[in-house]
Every structure is written in C-alpha cells, then in structure tokens.
Design a protein around this motif. Structure first.
Motif, mmCIF file in Angstrom:
data_model
loop_
_atom_site.group_PDB
_atom_site.id
_atom_site.type_symbol
_atom_site.label_atom_id
_atom_site.label_comp_id
_atom_site.label_asym_id
_atom_site.label_seq_id
_atom_site.Cartn_x
_atom_site.Cartn_y
_atom_site.Cartn_z
ATOM 1 N N ARG A 177 -24.925 -17.056 -54.890
ATOM 2 C CA ARG A 177 -25.476 -15.950 -55.674
ATOM 3 C C ARG A 177 -24.379 -15.303 -56.506
ATOM 4 O O ARG A 177 -24.560 -15.047 -57.705
ATOM 5 N N ARG A 178 -23.270 -15.033 -55.859
ATOM 6 C CA ARG A 178 -22.151 -14.412 -56.561
ATOM 7 C C ARG A 178 -21.643 -15.319 -57.684
ATOM 8 O O ARG A 178 -21.349 -14.854 -58.781
ATOM 9 N N THR A 179 -21.555 -16.615 -57.412
ATOM 10 C CA THR A 179 -21.124 -17.549 -58.443
ATOM 11 C C THR A 179 -22.088 -17.542 -59.619
ATOM 12 O O THR A 179 -21.669 -17.552 -60.781
ATOM 13 N N GLY A 180 -23.388 -17.521 -59.316
ATOM 14 C CA GLY A 180 -24.382 -17.455 -60.382
ATOM 15 C C GLY A 180 -24.261 -16.186 -61.209
ATOM 16 O O GLY A 180 -24.365 -16.212 -62.433
ATOM 17 N N VAL A 181 -24.033 -15.065 -60.531
ATOM 18 C CA VAL A 181 -23.839 -13.795 -61.239
ATOM 19 C C VAL A 181 -22.595 -13.866 -62.114
ATOM 20 O O VAL A 181 -22.596 -13.402 -63.268
ATOM 21 N N LEU A 182 -21.526 -14.449 -61.598
ATOM 22 C CA LEU A 182 -20.290 -14.598 -62.375
ATOM 23 C C LEU A 182 -20.524 -15.472 -63.599
ATOM 24 O O LEU A 182 -20.065 -15.151 -64.708
ATOM 25 N N LEU A 183 -21.251 -16.572 -63.425
ATOM 26 C CA LEU A 183 -21.542 -17.473 -64.541
ATOM 27 C C LEU A 183 -22.373 -16.781 -65.616
ATOM 28 O O LEU A 183 -22.056 -16.850 -66.805
ATOM 29 N N ILE A 184 -23.435 -16.115 -65.188
ATOM 30 C CA ILE A 184 -24.347 -15.493 -66.156
ATOM 31 C C ILE A 184 -23.684 -14.331 -66.877
ATOM 32 O O ILE A 184 -23.792 -14.196 -68.101
ATOM 33 N N LEU A 214 -9.705 -16.828 -74.054
ATOM 34 C CA LEU A 214 -10.482 -15.596 -73.911
ATOM 35 C C LEU A 214 -11.521 -15.735 -72.807
ATOM 36 O O LEU A 214 -11.796 -14.768 -72.077
ATOM 37 N N SER A 215 -12.106 -16.910 -72.666
ATOM 38 C CA SER A 215 -13.100 -17.111 -71.612
ATOM 39 C C SER A 215 -12.462 -16.936 -70.232
ATOM 40 O O SER A 215 -13.103 -16.429 -69.305
ATOM 41 N N ILE A 216 -11.188 -17.334 -70.092
ATOM 42 C CA ILE A 216 -10.483 -17.130 -68.822
ATOM 43 C C ILE A 216 -10.316 -15.640 -68.554
ATOM 44 O O ILE A 216 -10.538 -15.168 -67.429
ATOM 45 N N PHE A 217 -9.924 -14.884 -69.566
ATOM 46 C CA PHE A 217 -9.782 -13.434 -69.413
ATOM 47 C C PHE A 217 -11.088 -12.801 -68.954
ATOM 48 O O PHE A 217 -11.111 -11.949 -68.068
ATOM 49 N N ILE A 218 -12.185 -13.219 -69.571
ATOM 50 C CA ILE A 218 -13.490 -12.633 -69.258
ATOM 51 C C ILE A 218 -13.893 -12.951 -67.814
ATOM 52 O O ILE A 218 -14.332 -12.065 -67.070
ATOM 53 N N VAL A 219 -13.758 -14.203 -67.425
ATOM 54 C CA VAL A 219 -14.134 -14.601 -66.059
ATOM 55 C C VAL A 219 -13.285 -13.864 -65.035
ATOM 56 O O VAL A 219 -13.799 -13.352 -64.030
ATOM 57 N N GLU A 220 -11.978 -13.791 -65.268
ATOM 58 C CA GLU A 220 -11.098 -13.104 -64.326
ATOM 59 C C GLU A 220 -11.460 -11.621 -64.204
ATOM 60 O O GLU A 220 -11.470 -11.059 -63.105
ATOM 61 N N SER A 221 -11.747 -11.012 -65.327
ATOM 62 C CA SER A 221 -12.089 -9.587 -65.315
ATOM 63 C C SER A 221 -13.360 -9.332 -64.516
ATOM 64 O O SER A 221 -13.412 -8.440 -63.662
ATOM 65 N N ILE A 222 -14.391 -10.119 -64.773
ATOM 66 C CA ILE A 222 -15.670 -9.930 -64.083
ATOM 67 C C ILE A 222 -15.545 -10.304 -62.612
ATOM 68 O O ILE A 222 -16.151 -9.667 -61.736
ATOM 69 N N ASP A 223 -14.750 -11.320 -62.310
ATOM 70 C CA ASP A 223 -14.584 -11.736 -60.920
ATOM 71 C C ASP A 223 -13.943 -10.636 -60.087
ATOM 72 O O ASP A 223 -14.302 -10.424 -58.921
ATOM 73 N N LYS A 224 -12.988 -9.933 -60.663
ATOM 74 C CA LYS A 224 -12.383 -8.800 -59.952
ATOM 75 C C LYS A 224 -13.424 -7.716 -59.693
ATOM 76 O O LYS A 224 -13.442 -7.088 -58.628
ATOM 77 N N TYR A 225 -14.293 -7.491 -60.655
ATOM 78 C CA TYR A 225 -15.371 -6.512 -60.494
ATOM 79 C C TYR A 225 -16.312 -6.932 -59.360
ATOM 80 O O TYR A 225 -16.734 -6.097 -58.548
ATOM 81 N N LEU A 226 -16.613 -8.231 -59.272
ATOM 82 C CA LEU A 226 -17.529 -8.715 -58.246
ATOM 83 C C LEU A 226 -16.931 -8.645 -56.852
ATOM 84 O O LEU A 226 -17.665 -8.646 -55.859
ATOM 85 N N ASP A 227 -15.606 -8.601 -56.754
ATOM 86 C CA ASP A 227 -14.967 -8.433 -55.443
ATOM 87 C C ASP A 227 -15.443 -7.159 -54.755
ATOM 88 O O ASP A 227 -15.465 -7.073 -53.522
#
Length: 279
Positions: free
Chosen positions: A127-134, A235-248
């Motif tokens: 679920r978390r992975t799906g949220v991160l992807l979307i 830039l896509s790496i920056f975005i994923v990393e930023s959102i992933d920290k939020y999902l923590d």
C-alpha cells in the motif's frame, strides 16, 4: 457429541455475525483507502513545499542539478547529432516499449495496480509503495506539464536548434514542449520507488536500467534532448526521496530504514563531463 448438539447454534451465530464482519471489513478497507488518498495529496504537497525548507546541502544538490543541466545544454546539439548516427540500429521493441511504458495512462495502470493489490491483500508495505508511486507520478506529472508551457523549448524533431524557445504558452504548443521529459520522469520515478523494496544492488541496477529506457527511447526518436532526460531523471529521484521521507511518518512499514541521502560528484574538463550520483 456436545459439539454436534451445539453446532446449529454456532451456525446461526456465524450467519448472524457474517454481515457484520463483512461490513467491518468493508469499513476497514474504506478507511485505509480514504487515508491513502489523503496521504497521496499530502505527499504531493510535501514535495512542492520542500524548497521552502531547504538548507545548505539541499541547495547544493539543486545547484549541482542546475549546473549539470546547463552544461548539457551547451552540447545538446552535438549529442543529438551523435545519437542520430546510430538511432536506426536500436531495436524497434526497445523504442516501442520506451514510448508506451512512459505514457501517463500506462504509468497509472501500473501504479494503481500496485496500490490496489496492496489494499485488497492488506499488505501495508505494498500500500505504501503504491502511495509512493502514485504521489510521485502525480507531483512529477503536474510539474512537467506546467514547465513545458513555461519553458517552451523546441524538440529535436522540430528541426530547430536546442536553444530555440517559444515560452509562456497557456495552451501546449507541440514541438515546443521538450523540457522536461514527462516519459523519463514518470518511468524513472516508478523504477526508483520500486527499487526501494530491494537491497540487492543488482536488482536495483536492473530496475534503474528498465526505468531509463523510456528516456533513452525519447532521445532516439528525437522527442527530447539529452539534457531534458537527464534533468527529468534526477528530478524524479528528488521527488521520490522527498515523498518517501514524508511517508515514513504516515506508515509503520519501513522498507528503507537507513538515512536517505543523495550525494553528487561532478567532474569536468576539456571535452569531458562526468557526474556520479549515489543514493
């Protein structure tokens, strides 16, 4: 025997409770779904708000990205002439896959499928992975659509040089919507987010390679300059990393408990440009 005598009573109790149990399951599923949808929007907002919270290292990373992109700008025409020298040798299935996989509709079919599988199997990690992807795809997708209209850079296939622009068009002007690359951004966001599930560097490398194919295909088909794809990938790496920290902070399942870092190493000299990105 005592159990058999009481069996009808047990069956009646089960029949009475089943609708309630099913209702509870549906309520729990709905609660998870609404929570995740809210988290998706929260993740997008978090990614967009990060520049207001950047500190020294963050600005340094952005400076590296901007500097590297500007350096590539200066050699985009030469790189395009070079790629045109062998683009006919690239297998059609590679180009077809790259152009199809990076499209928004196919992207959301993948990301939505991952999320729904995690939701219905009650797998919080998926679920978390799906949220991160979307959320990553949404943040990157909206950003690149707006940027295309503001920048208005000519595509290679327009026949113009890389330094020709028709900026600030509210309506999208085709052939002047090269920067950044939406295909590269969406596809590498997916690859980078999915790679977080694995520790093996070989699996990660394989996923990154697959994720880089759409950007490569768009260069080969003269839809984008090299700098468009390079900028969008980083830039896509920056975005994923930023959102992933939020999902923590939003989910208990953490598949990447290590500190999330992105480091750079730029090297350049006469006729030489190199960049190493560690993550």
């Amino acid at each position: 025997m005592k159990f058999l005598k009481n069996l009808p009573i047990f069956l009646v109790i089960i029949l009475i409770m089943s609708p309630e149990v099913q209702a509870q399951k549906k309520d729990k599923l709905w609660n998870h779904f609404t929570y995740d949808v809210g988290t998706i929007f929260g993740g997008v907002g978090h990614a967009y708000s990060r520049p207001f919270h950047w500190k020294g290292k963050d600005w340094a990373n952005f400076g590296y990205l901007a500097s590297g992109t500007l350096l590539l700008f200066t050699v985009d025409d030469e790189l395009n002439n070079w790629t045109n020298g062998f683009n006919q040798d690239v297998p059609d299935f590679v180009l077809d896959y790259g152009n199809e996989y990076g499209s928004p509709e196919n992207n959301y079919m993948l990301t939505g499928g991952v999320y729904l599988f995690g939701l219905f199997t009650k797998n919080e990690k998926l679920r978390r992975t799906g949220v991160l992807l979307i959320s990553s795809a949404t943040a990157g997708g909206l950003l690149q659509q707006v940027s295309k209209r503001i920048v208005g850079r000519a595509r290679p296939k327009s026949g113009e040089n890389s330094d020709v622009y028709d900026p600030f068009n509210i309506d999208r002007v085709f052939n002047f919507d090269s920067f950044p690359s939406g295909h590269a951004m969406l596809s590498f966001s997916n690859a980078y987010a999915i790679a977080k599930q694995f520790k093996s560097p070989w699996i990660k490398a394989g996923l990154y390679t697959v994720g880089a194919i759409p950007g490569f295909a768009r260069i080969m088909d003269d839809f984008h300059w090299v700098s468009d794809v390079a900028f969008s990938t980083v830039l896509s790496i920056f975005i994923v990393e930023s959102i992933d920290k939020y999902l923590d902070r939003k989910y208990n399942e953490k598949y990447n408990a290590d500190t999330k870092k992105v480091s750079w190493n730029l090297t350049f000299g006469p006729n030489t440009l190199g960049m190493a990105l560690r993550f």
